[in-house]
Design a protein around this motif. Sequence first.
Motif, PDB file in Angstrom:
ATOM      1  N   ILE A1012       0.840  -1.216   0.000  1.00  0.00           N
ATOM      2  CA  ILE A1012       0.000   0.000   0.000  1.00  0.00           C
ATOM      3  C   ILE A1012       0.866   1.254   0.000  1.00  0.00           C
ATOM      4  O   ILE A1012       0.590   2.217  -0.738  1.00  0.00           O
ATOM      5  N   ASN A1013       1.937   1.268   0.795  1.00  0.00           N
ATOM      6  CA  ASN A1013       2.812   2.447   0.830  1.00  0.00           C
ATOM      7  C   ASN A1013       3.515   2.654  -0.500  1.00  0.00           C
ATOM      8  O   ASN A1013       3.751   3.791  -0.919  1.00  0.00           O
ATOM      9  N   LYS A1014       3.849   1.588  -1.167  1.00  0.00           N
ATOM     10  CA  LYS A1014       4.522   1.686  -2.464  1.00  0.00           C
ATOM     11  C   LYS A1014       3.635   2.367  -3.495  1.00  0.00           C
ATOM     12  O   LYS A1014       4.134   3.030  -4.416  1.00  0.00           O
ATOM     13  N   ARG A1015       2.323   2.242  -3.353  1.00  0.00           N
ATOM     14  CA  ARG A1015       1.380   2.800  -4.321  1.00  0.00           C
ATOM     15  C   ARG A1015       0.730   4.082  -3.809  1.00  0.00           C
ATOM     16  O   ARG A1015      -0.411   4.384  -4.166  1.00  0.00           O
ATOM     17  N   GLN A1016       1.388   4.826  -2.990  1.00  0.00           N
ATOM     18  CA  GLN A1016       0.944   6.142  -2.508  1.00  0.00           C
ATOM     19  C   GLN A1016      -0.339   6.064  -1.684  1.00  0.00           C
ATOM     20  O   GLN A1016      -1.084   7.028  -1.584  1.00  0.00           O
ATOM     21  N   GLY A1017      -0.622   4.881  -1.081  1.00  0.00           N
ATOM     22  CA  GLY A1017      -1.809   4.740  -0.264  1.00  0.00           C
ATOM     23  C   GLY A1017      -1.507   5.005   1.201  1.00  0.00           C
ATOM     24  O   GLY A1017      -0.356   5.188   1.602  1.00  0.00           O
ATOM     25  N   ARG A1018      -2.539   4.987   2.007  1.00  0.00           N
ATOM     26  CA  ARG A1018      -2.357   5.183   3.444  1.00  0.00           C
ATOM     27  C   ARG A1018      -3.429   4.425   4.205  1.00  0.00           C
ATOM     28  O   ARG A1018      -4.572   4.292   3.750  1.00  0.00           O
ATOM     29  N   ILE A1019      -3.060   3.895   5.356  1.00  0.00           N
ATOM     30  CA  ILE A1019      -3.964   3.133   6.201  1.00  0.00           C
ATOM     31  C   ILE A1019      -4.756   4.104   7.077  1.00  0.00           C
ATOM     32  O   ILE A1019      -4.195   5.006   7.691  1.00  0.00           O
ATOM     33  N   VAL A1020      -6.063   3.907   7.129  1.00  0.00           N
ATOM     34  CA  VAL A1020      -6.909   4.781   7.949  1.00  0.00           C
ATOM     35  C   VAL A1020      -7.560   4.039   9.109  1.00  0.00           C
ATOM     36  O   VAL A1020      -7.962   4.657  10.089  1.00  0.00           O
ATOM     37  N   ASP A1021      -7.666   2.722   9.001  1.00  0.00           N
ATOM     38  CA  ASP A1021      -8.305   1.980  10.085  1.00  0.00           C
ATOM     39  C   ASP A1021      -7.885   0.520   9.981  1.00  0.00           C
ATOM     40  O   ASP A1021      -7.627   0.002   8.888  1.00  0.00           O
ATOM     41  N   GLY A1022      -7.791  -0.135  11.117  1.00  0.00           N
ATOM     42  CA  GLY A1022      -7.437  -1.549  11.143  1.00  0.00           C
ATOM     43  C   GLY A1022      -7.730  -2.143  12.499  1.00  0.00           C
ATOM     44  O   GLY A1022      -7.379  -1.566  13.529  1.00  0.00           O
ATOM     45  N   ASP A1023      -8.392  -3.288  12.496  1.00  0.00           N
ATOM     46  CA  ASP A1023      -8.738  -3.933  13.747  1.00  0.00           C
ATOM     47  C   ASP A1023      -8.843  -5.424  13.503  1.00  0.00           C
ATOM     48  O   ASP A1023      -9.261  -5.867  12.419  1.00  0.00           O
ATOM     49  N   ILE A1024      -8.480  -6.189  14.502  1.00  0.00           N
ATOM     50  CA  ILE A1024      -8.547  -7.634  14.394  1.00  0.00           C
ATOM     51  C   ILE A1024      -9.982  -8.093  14.604  1.00  0.00           C
ATOM     52  O   ILE A1024     -10.727  -7.523  15.412  1.00  0.00           O
ATOM     53  N   THR A1025     -10.402  -9.098  13.820  1.00  0.00           N
ATOM     54  CA  THR A1025     -11.747  -9.643  13.960  1.00  0.00           C
ATOM     55  C   THR A1025     -11.810 -10.510  15.202  1.00  0.00           C
ATOM     56  O   THR A1025     -10.978 -11.406  15.389  1.00  0.00           O
ATOM     57  N   LEU A1037      -6.480   4.489  -1.426  1.00  0.00           N
ATOM     58  CA  LEU A1037      -5.521   4.226  -2.502  1.00  0.00           C
ATOM     59  C   LEU A1037      -5.908   5.060  -3.717  1.00  0.00           C
ATOM     60  O   LEU A1037      -7.076   5.043  -4.124  1.00  0.00           O
ATOM     61  N   PRO A1038      -4.966   5.802  -4.319  1.00  0.00           N
ATOM     62  CA  PRO A1038      -5.304   6.551  -5.534  1.00  0.00           C
ATOM     63  C   PRO A1038      -5.748   5.608  -6.642  1.00  0.00           C
ATOM     64  O   PRO A1038      -5.173   4.535  -6.840  1.00  0.00           O
ATOM     65  N   VAL A1039      -6.790   6.004  -7.361  1.00  0.00           N
ATOM     66  CA  VAL A1039      -7.295   5.169  -8.446  1.00  0.00           C
ATOM     67  C   VAL A1039      -6.227   4.971  -9.514  1.00  0.00           C
ATOM     68  O   VAL A1039      -6.113   3.887 -10.101  1.00  0.00           O
ATOM     69  N   ILE A1040      -5.415   5.983  -9.749  1.00  0.00           N
ATOM     70  CA  ILE A1040      -4.368   5.894 -10.777  1.00  0.00           C
ATOM     71  C   ILE A1040      -3.338   4.825 -10.430  1.00  0.00           C
ATOM     72  O   ILE A1040      -2.675   4.273 -11.306  1.00  0.00           O
ATOM     73  N   ASP A1091      16.260  16.584  -7.114  1.00  0.00           N
ATOM     74  CA  ASP A1091      16.100  15.348  -7.877  1.00  0.00           C
ATOM     75  C   ASP A1091      14.909  14.511  -7.405  1.00  0.00           C
ATOM     76  O   ASP A1091      14.677  13.441  -7.940  1.00  0.00           O
ATOM     77  N   SER A1092      14.207  14.964  -6.363  1.00  0.00           N
ATOM     78  CA  SER A1092      13.077  14.175  -5.859  1.00  0.00           C
ATOM     79  C   SER A1092      11.912  14.253  -6.832  1.00  0.00           C
ATOM     80  O   SER A1092      11.656  15.280  -7.456  1.00  0.00           O
ATOM     81  N   GLY A1093      11.184  13.130  -6.976  1.00  0.00           N
ATOM     82  CA  GLY A1093      10.075  13.078  -7.917  1.00  0.00           C
ATOM     83  C   GLY A1093       8.887  13.888  -7.440  1.00  0.00           C
ATOM     84  O   GLY A1093       8.549  13.906  -6.258  1.00  0.00           O
ATOM     85  N   ASN A1094       8.250  14.569  -8.371  1.00  0.00           N
ATOM     86  CA  ASN A1094       7.046  15.341  -8.087  1.00  0.00           C
ATOM     87  C   ASN A1094       5.851  14.534  -8.588  1.00  0.00           C
ATOM     88  O   ASN A1094       5.592  14.461  -9.788  1.00  0.00           O
ATOM     89  N   VAL A1095       5.148  13.908  -7.667  1.00  0.00           N
ATOM     90  CA  VAL A1095       4.060  12.999  -8.054  1.00  0.00           C
ATOM     91  C   VAL A1095       2.956  13.724  -8.825  1.00  0.00           C
ATOM     92  O   VAL A1095       2.528  13.257  -9.888  1.00  0.00           O
ATOM     93  N   PRO A1096       2.431  14.870  -8.356  1.00  0.00           N
ATOM     94  CA  PRO A1096       1.391  15.548  -9.140  1.00  0.00           C
ATOM     95  C   PRO A1096       1.871  15.940 -10.535  1.00  0.00           C
ATOM     96  O   PRO A1096       1.109  15.852 -11.505  1.00  0.00           O
TER      97      PRO A1096
END
Length: 1127
Positions: A1012-1025, A1037-1040, A1091-1096
Motif C-alpha cells: 500500500i505504501n509503495k502505491r501512494q496509499g495510506r492506512i486509515v483503520d485496522g482492527d482484528i476480527t 488508494l489513488p485510483v491511478i 532530484d526528488s520526484g514530483n508525483v502531481p
Amino acid sequence: MVVDQGDAPGQLPVLMGKPHNIRNLCIMAHVDHGKTSLADALVASNGLITQRQVGRIRYMDSRKDEIERGITMKSSCVSLAYNRPDGAYLINLIDSPGHVDFSSEVSTAVRLCDGTIIVVDVMEGVCAQTKVVLQQAWMENIRPVLVLNKIDRLILETKLSPVDCYYHIAQVLEQVNAYMAELFNTAVLGKTSEEVERRQKAERERKISEKERKASESEETPEAQHIFADWGIDPIDDSELYFSPEQGNVIFASAYDGWGFGIHHFADQFSAKLGMNKAVLKKTLWGDYYITTKGGQKKIVSGARDKRKNPLFVTLILENLYRVYDTVMVRKDKNETEKLAEVLGVQIPLSISKSTDMRLKLNFLCSGWLPLAPAVLEMVVEHLPSAADISEDRATKLMCSATQRFDSLPPETQKLKQAFMRCSSNEKEPLIAYVSKMFHVPRKHLPEDGSFQKNVIIQGGSQGLLSEEEVATRREDIRRRKDAAATAVNAGSNQEQPLTAEEIAELKKQRETELENKRKAEEDKRKWMEEEVFVAFARVFSGTLQAGQKVYVLGPKHDPSTALSLVALSSEEIEGNLKEHTHIHICQISDIYLLLGREFERLKCAGAGTVVGITGLGEYIIKSATLSSTPAMPAFTELTLSATPILRVAVEPHDPRDLPKLRSGLKLLNQADPCVQVALQNSGEYVIVTAGEVHLQRCVDDLQERYARVPVRISDPIVPFRETIIPPPTVDRLNEAIEGENINTRKVDKSDPLGMVEVNGRLGKLRCRAVPLPDAVTKLLIQHEALLQLVSKAGAVVTDIPNVQEDVDSEVDENGISRQEDGKQSFLQVAALSKALENRQKLNQETFKAITDVKMLLDKAFKAADQKWENAVDEIWSFGPNGCGPNILLNRIQSYPRPSLWEKATLIDSPLATYDTNFVTGFQIATAAGPLCEEPLMGVCFIIEDWSLAPTPNNGEEQLPSLGISSGQIISLSKDTLRKAFEQQCQRLVCAMYSCVISVTSEVVGKMYSVINKRQGRIVDGDITEGSTSWNITAYLPVIESMNFANELRKSTSGEAVPQLVFSHWEVLDIDPFWEPQTTEELMHWGEKSDSGNVPRKYINAVRKRKGLAVDEKIVEFAEKQRTLKK
C-alpha cells in the motif's frame, strides 16, 4: 415439503398464473459469503442438480471467468417450485454478485424482486458490501430475511466452544440489526410527517391482517399463554425491521455442508421431548434463557449469562451440532457415525458409507437431519411478500421519481397505479413490464423452434435448404421420370441404353452441387446457432405478456403527457405518428422463456408477477426499458447504482480494418452491461468506463470473445482528475514556517495579494478573483448534484425586455431591429419564462423542501467558514460545470442586481441581462477544463466584482452597450478571465481515491502495508476480527495507482489478503505541481536542483501527453558529460 424432482419442471408453468403464490427474491451478500452455494442447495431441491453437487458445481455461475475466479459476475435467475400443505408456490430466485465491481448487477436484480435473502458469513461478520446490499434493499423498499452462513467454520477452524460460538453469532446478528437501525433512523429523519403517517398506517393494517392470520393458525392455548406470561417474558416487538430468530426471519446454516435450520424447527422437535409448549420454545430458544428443574418442575427462566448457565440455544442445538461434527470430522469414527445417523433418522447410502471422504458423509448426514432448502424456502414463503402484495408507496416510487409529484402525472397515468397493486393477469388489465437489463445467450442454448428453417425458406434461392414449393416441384419431376421409364419398359425396350459421357458428367455435377449446397446449409446453420441473442431480463407487473404480441417500448426519458394523443388512434395511425415521439417504439415479442439458471423453457405467455426472459427486443432497448400496452404508462424510475464507473480505458483493434467490428461490438457491450459506459472522444478514441479492474477485464474479454470477436488493444487507465486552488501555504515542504529568514529567496510575487484579475478592453470591463471554497461547501455541492441540476433548470431565468426601445424610431434602424422584431423577441422571452415556471410547478413538495434544506445547509456552512462568506448563498449566480458541479459563480456587481439562483424566474431590465447566459456559458467552459491538464475544476469560487459593457460609438454618438457585441465574444471574455484568475492562486491537483477494505491474516500484515505504501496509499483503520486471527484493514488508494494492485497484493501475501476497492472521495495532493526548492530551508535540504520526484507533476504530464497537449519536459536532463557511441 419440497416437490419431487420429477414434478418440479412441469409444475412451474401452472404456478405462474397465481400471483399470490409467487415469491420474487434475490440473494445478496458480500463476496465469498456463500450466496452461490446457498443457491445450489435450493436448485437441488427441484432436481436440477444432485445433492452431492451442492456447493461444488456452482450451478448459477455459467461463465468461464466466473468458474476460474470463483466469484459471481452476473445476476442469473432460476424458477423453483415449493409445496406446502396450503398449496404450491413458485419461487423466482435471482443469484447476484457480491464483488463491488458488479454491484450494478445487484441493482438490476433488486428492481425485479419483492424480497431478498441477506447472507452473512459469521466468521467475517458485517463487511463493506453487506452494508451496501442492505442499503439497496432499503432504498428499493423490499423486505429482507437473514441467513447466517458458514457456522461450520466456527466449529472446525476457530474451534470455539458452543457457548463462545453462541455469543459470537449473537454479536454478528447485533451488528446487522445495528446497521438496520441506522438506515431506519436516517430514513425517518429525512421523511415528511405526511409520509411517515401514511407509511405507518399501511404498516399497521398489514400487521393486523398478519396477526389475524397467525392467530387462526396458532396452536397456542390460552392456558399456555397464561403460563408464558407468568414467566415474566416481555412480548416481542412484531416489527419486521430487525432480524430476530424468534420471529422466524433468521436461518442458521452451513450451505457448503447442506444444513440449515430456524428456531421453529427445534421447537417442534423438543416440545414433545421436554413436555413444553411449542410457542414457549419458539420465544425462548434464542436469547438469555435456560432450563431449571427447581421444585421438580422444568421451567424456562431468564438470566442465563448472569447465573453462568448455558442458554437454551447452546444446550438444545449447538451441543448436538458440535457432537455431529466431532464424531464425523474430528474423531472420524465410522461406527459412531452410523449410530448417529440411525438416531437422527437419516439413511446414508451404501456408496457414501463406504467412502473415505468424511466431508461427504457429513453433508449427507446433516442435510438429511437439517435440510437447508426446506428451511430457507419455508422462511421465504412465510416472511417475504408475494408478487401481488405491492405497496402503494413502492408503486408510486416505480412510476414517479423523487423529484416529481405523482399528482402532476396525467389522470390516465395515475389510474395505472391501481393496476400495479391489483397485479392481475386478466387480459383486460393493461400490460406493464420492466426490463432491468439485457444479456447475451448463444442461440444454441435456447430451445429449438425451427426459426432457422423459416429464415432459410424466406431467403430462398439455391443457397441453403429448399423451400416447400421447390421440394414439391422436384417430387413431381421425379414422379414423371419414373412414369416415363416404366412406359419405356412396357413398350418392349429390352436393351439397356448406356449413359453418355455428357449425362454422366451432368449427374456428377448435380451431385456435387447438392453436396455443396448441403454443406453450405449446415455451415450457415452452425454460424446461426453460434450467434449471440439478446434476452431481456424482465418482470411482468400487470396484465399478460404473450409471444408475438406488439407492445410499446418506453425509453427512460419517456413523458406520458406528450403521448396521450396516441391512445385514441388506430394501430396504423399510431405507427405513422411515432416519428414525433423519440422515446417510444412498437415492437413484436418473439419468444418468452422461463429462466432455469443455465437452461431455458419456452412459454406461450407470462402472467403478472412472473420473472421471464424475452427475445425480440435487442434492437429497441439499450440497457433498461418499460414495456406497456398503453403509451400513458410512464417510464420506470432509473436504477440506483451504488458503484460509480471511474476506471476508463481507450480500446482499438489490432487491425485497423476491424474498426467496424469493434464499433459494433462496443454497441453490444454497452447494451448488455448495466454499468459500463461507452463513449467516443473528440480525439476519435473509443473509451469504455468501468467500475474497477475486475469489471474492466470482464468487459475486454466479452468484447474480444463474444461481441466484436477481434483482438483489441487497451490503453493505460484514463483516470479522471480534478483541479483546485488552496490558500497560500504558511509552511514549506519541510514543515518550517515561511517567515523571517526562511522566505522565498528565488521568486518575488508581484501579483495582487487577493488574486484580483482585471480586464479592460473594447468589450468592456471585467474584474474578478478566484478563491477556494470551504471544504464543507464543496462536499455539500458534490452530495446534492441532482438537486442542484433541478435548481439550475427551474431557478432564476434572466431575460431582457429593454425599455430603451421606446426611444428608438419605429422605422427599421441601421442595426436592423424594429419594434415588430422586438415584440417577437419579447414574446419568446415570456414563453421561456412561463416554461421555467412550469418546470418549477412539476417539482413536488419533498423536492422543494430538499432544495430549501440544501440552501440552509450551504448558508450554515458558509457562515461557519468565515465572515467574508456572509450572504454568499444569496449571491450565487451559477454552479459549474454542467450547472450542478462543485464550483460557484458569485455575483457581487453593484450595477447588476441579478436575482440569485434560488429565486423564482423573473424579468429584469439591464444591459448586462442580454449576455447573462453567455457569461454563464463561459463560466461552465472554464470550470469544465482547467489550465493544469484540462480536467474539471473542483472547490473553486469565482467572485465577479465588476462587469460593464463598453459603449459602441456610431457617427459621433454612443449607442446602446448591448449592440455590436456578439455572444461568442462574451463567452471568450468570461472563460479567459476566469482562467487567469484561477492561475493567480496556488494550484493543486485532486486525485480520485479508492476505499480499500482488505481481509488479511496476522502473518502477512507487514507485507500488505509495504504494498500500500509503495502505491501512494495510506492506512486509515485496522482492527482484528474478534475470535479469529484475521484483520480488517481500511486504506485509501489513488485510483491511478490501483491497476494490478489486487494481483500484486495476492503475490506479496501468498493469497492471504483479499482487497475490495470502491470509489470513496476526491483528495487534494498537497504538493505544488510546479514546486522547486525556494525557501532557505528547502535550498539547504535539496539544493538548487531537486532530484526528488514530483508525483502531481508526473500525473499532469501523463494526462497532457494523452490529450496531445504541450508538456514542459527536458529531453536531456543532465548534459554536463558528453556521451558518444564509442564510450
